[in-house]
Design a protein around this motif. Structure first.
Motif, PDB file in Angstrom:
ATOM      1  N   GLU A   1      38.483 -10.230   8.592  1.00  0.00           N
ATOM      2  CA  GLU A   1      39.874 -10.188   8.576  1.00  0.00           C
ATOM      3  C   GLU A   1      40.511 -11.689   9.175  1.00  0.00           C
ATOM      4  N   GLY A   2      41.379 -12.232   8.601  1.00  0.00           N
ATOM      5  CA  GLY A   2      42.203 -13.483   8.780  1.00  0.00           C
ATOM      6  C   GLY A   2      41.051 -14.565   8.474  1.00  0.00           C
ATOM      7  N   SER A   3      40.589 -15.349   9.517  1.00  0.00           N
ATOM      8  CA  SER A   3      39.921 -16.608   9.106  1.00  0.00           C
ATOM      9  C   SER A   3      38.407 -16.409   9.674  1.00  0.00           C
ATOM     10  N   ARG A   4      38.051 -15.207   9.961  1.00  0.00           N
ATOM     11  CA  ARG A   4      36.888 -15.169  10.787  1.00  0.00           C
ATOM     12  C   ARG A   4      35.789 -14.862   9.521  1.00  0.00           C
ATOM     13  N   SER A   5      34.682 -15.826   9.483  1.00  0.00           N
ATOM     14  CA  SER A   5      33.767 -15.795   8.462  1.00  0.00           C
ATOM     15  C   SER A   5      32.133 -15.447   8.702  1.00  0.00           C
ATOM     16  N   TRP A   6      32.396 -14.572  10.001  1.00  0.00           N
ATOM     17  CA  TRP A   6      31.233 -14.081  10.364  1.00  0.00           C
ATOM     18  C   TRP A   6      31.354 -12.739  10.938  1.00  0.00           C
ATOM     19  N   ALA A   7      30.287 -11.944  10.850  1.00  0.00           N
ATOM     20  CA  ALA A   7      30.484 -10.460  11.353  1.00  0.00           C
ATOM     21  C   ALA A   7      29.922 -10.229  12.880  1.00  0.00           C
ATOM     22  N   GLY A   8      28.784 -10.773  13.030  1.00  0.00           N
ATOM     23  CA  GLY A   8      28.204 -10.611  14.283  1.00  0.00           C
ATOM     24  C   GLY A   8      28.107 -11.713  15.145  1.00  0.00           C
ATOM     25  N   ALA A   9      26.750 -12.234  15.228  1.00  0.00           N
ATOM     26  CA  ALA A   9      26.302 -13.491  15.725  1.00  0.00           C
ATOM     27  C   ALA A   9      27.075 -14.721  14.656  1.00  0.00           C
ATOM     28  N   ARG A  10      27.338 -15.626  15.001  1.00  0.00           N
ATOM     29  CA  ARG A  10      27.816 -16.726  14.225  1.00  0.00           C
ATOM     30  C   ARG A  10      26.563 -17.675  13.568  1.00  0.00           C
ATOM     31  N   PRO A  11      26.716 -17.738  12.478  1.00  0.00           N
ATOM     32  CA  PRO A  11      25.424 -18.684  11.971  1.00  0.00           C
ATOM     33  C   PRO A  11      25.270 -20.190  12.404  1.00  0.00           C
ATOM     34  N   GLU A  12      24.535 -20.781  12.411  1.00  0.00           N
ATOM     35  CA  GLU A  12      24.452 -22.435  12.727  1.00  0.00           C
ATOM     36  C   GLU A  12      24.422 -23.357  11.432  1.00  0.00           C
ATOM     37  N   LEU A  13      23.849 -22.379  10.369  1.00  0.00           N
ATOM     38  CA  LEU A  13      23.707 -23.278   9.180  1.00  0.00           C
ATOM     39  C   LEU A  13      24.002 -22.182   7.942  1.00  0.00           C
ATOM     40  N   ARG A  14      24.668 -22.786   7.069  1.00  0.00           N
ATOM     41  CA  ARG A  14      24.776 -21.556   5.793  1.00  0.00           C
ATOM     42  C   ARG A  14      24.472 -22.494   4.561  1.00  0.00           C
ATOM     43  N   ALA A  15      24.061 -21.714   3.550  1.00  0.00           N
ATOM     44  CA  ALA A  15      23.737 -22.101   2.218  1.00  0.00           C
ATOM     45  C   ALA A  15      24.845 -21.598   1.265  1.00  0.00           C
ATOM     46  N   ILE A  16      25.843 -22.250   0.730  1.00  0.00           N
ATOM     47  CA  ILE A  16      26.872 -21.498   0.177  1.00  0.00           C
ATOM     48  C   ILE A  16      27.082 -22.047  -1.230  1.00  0.00           C
ATOM     49  N   ALA A  17      26.888 -21.296  -2.250  1.00  0.00           N
ATOM     50  CA  ALA A  17      26.869 -21.359  -3.636  1.00  0.00           C
ATOM     51  C   ALA A  17      28.440 -21.480  -4.353  1.00  0.00           C
ATOM     52  N   TYR A  18      28.901 -22.297  -4.863  1.00  0.00           N
ATOM     53  CA  TYR A  18      29.969 -22.512  -5.455  1.00  0.00           C
ATOM     54  C   TYR A  18      30.034 -22.613  -6.985  1.00  0.00           C
ATOM     55  N   ASP A  19      31.070 -22.453  -7.648  1.00  0.00           N
ATOM     56  CA  ASP A  19      31.353 -22.427  -8.976  1.00  0.00           C
ATOM     57  C   ASP A  19      32.760 -22.428  -9.359  1.00  0.00           C
ATOM     58  N   SER A  20      33.336 -22.630 -10.294  1.00  0.00           N
ATOM     59  CA  SER A  20      34.620 -22.929 -10.810  1.00  0.00           C
ATOM     60  C   SER A  20      35.656 -21.566 -10.258  1.00  0.00           C
ATOM     61  N   GLY A  21      34.933 -20.621 -10.000  1.00  0.00           N
ATOM     62  CA  GLY A  21      35.796 -19.416  -9.237  1.00  0.00           C
ATOM     63  C   GLY A  21      35.737 -19.165  -7.704  1.00  0.00           C
ATOM     64  N   GLY A  22      35.120 -20.395  -7.140  1.00  0.00           N
ATOM     65  CA  GLY A  22      35.069 -20.557  -5.813  1.00  0.00           C
ATOM     66  C   GLY A  22      33.819 -20.350  -5.055  1.00  0.00           C
ATOM     67  N   VAL A  23      33.567 -19.486  -4.072  1.00  0.00           N
ATOM     68  CA  VAL A  23      32.488 -19.300  -3.458  1.00  0.00           C
ATOM     69  C   VAL A  23      31.840 -18.191  -4.248  1.00  0.00           C
ATOM     70  N   ALA A  24      30.515 -18.442  -4.592  1.00  0.00           N
ATOM     71  CA  ALA A  24      29.652 -17.692  -5.390  1.00  0.00           C
ATOM     72  C   ALA A  24      28.744 -16.710  -4.722  1.00  0.00           C
ATOM     73  N   ALA A  25      28.058 -17.409  -3.912  1.00  0.00           N
ATOM     74  CA  ALA A  25      27.177 -16.673  -2.736  1.00  0.00           C
ATOM     75  C   ALA A  25      26.935 -17.561  -1.676  1.00  0.00           C
ATOM     76  N   HIS A  26      26.223 -16.765  -0.720  1.00  0.00           N
ATOM     77  CA  HIS A  26      26.285 -17.188   0.878  1.00  0.00           C
ATOM     78  C   HIS A  26      25.035 -16.608   1.306  1.00  0.00           C
ATOM     79  N   LEU A  27      24.233 -17.563   2.070  1.00  0.00           N
ATOM     80  CA  LEU A  27      23.386 -17.268   3.077  1.00  0.00           C
ATOM     81  C   LEU A  27      23.180 -18.116   4.281  1.00  0.00           C
ATOM     82  N   GLY A  28      23.556 -17.114   5.536  1.00  0.00           N
ATOM     83  CA  GLY A  28      23.542 -17.646   6.827  1.00  0.00           C
ATOM     84  C   GLY A  28      22.287 -17.699   7.683  1.00  0.00           C
TER      85      GLY A  28
END
Length: 196
Positions: free
Chosen positions: A43-70
């Motif tokens: 909720e809000g602007s929190r982009s993590w659930a438990g521990a916060r990642p130090e590095l992220r692989a984020i896939a983007y396409d024309s629709g925005g964020v497509a995939a994520h791995l922390g």
């Protein structure tokens, strides 16, 4: 697929508030269908659930964020052995792009994991995903371990719950700097922190 997917590797301190807001919305839409409680941490602007990642692989396409791995480097305890790992978590893929799959995320992340010089990448998934993970494991160097108990702390200390929880989870191990034969024997894993 409507447009080409491009992957971006981001250290956590490179993300701006707009990135966190976009990722939080992505996780709400991705995890929400699996249960309202699963979307609540984002909720809000929190982009993590438990521990916060130090590095992220984020896939983007024309629709925005497509995939994520922390990724989060940490020491875990496997049986009686302390072991440095890169924990993989916060995995998600937009429903219209499910064929991207976790294998694409790990292929994008593997060179970076090698640069981090960790012996193993490690992650856990719900037993309901066993068939999916085992199918993925047949086509990659990932080993899937079952029958292990994983202990984690809760993200926040609460008066109404114990500070730790123990789960029967599928454990995914990816050899990075060492062979899978070097993974310690042991039926318990202690994260010594919250799940990623």
């Amino acid at each position: 697929m409507g447009s080409e997917v491009r992957w971006k590797l981001c250290w956590e301190n490179e993300l701006q508030l707009a990135d966190h807001i976009e990722l939080a919305e992505f996780f709400q839409k991705t995890y929400g269908p699996t249960g309202e409680f699963n979307a609540k941490p984002f909720e809000g602007s929190r982009s993590w659930a438990g521990a916060r990642p130090e590095l992220r692989a984020i896939a983007y396409d024309s629709g925005g964020v497509a995939a994520h791995l922390g990724v989060l480097r940490r020491f875990i305890k496997v049986g009686a052995v302390d072991l440095l790992v890169a924990e993989l978590g916060l995995y998600g893929v937009r429903r219209d792009l499910e064929r991207l799959g976790i294998s694409h995320s790990i292929r994008v992340m593997l060179p970076t994991l090698q640069e981090l010089e960790v012996p193993f990448a490690f992650g856990t998934v719900r037993p309901a995903l066993q068939r999916h993970v085992e199918r993925f494991g047949r086509h990659s160097p990932v080993t899937v371990l079952s029958g292990l108990r994983v202990q984690s702390t809760l993200p926040e200390a609460r008066l109404d719950k114990p500070p730790t929880r123990i789960e029967d989870a599928l454990v995914i191990v990816l050899p990075v700097g060492r062979s899978i034969s070097d993974w310690p024997a042991g039926m318990t894993i202690e994260r010594n922190g919250p799940e990623l």
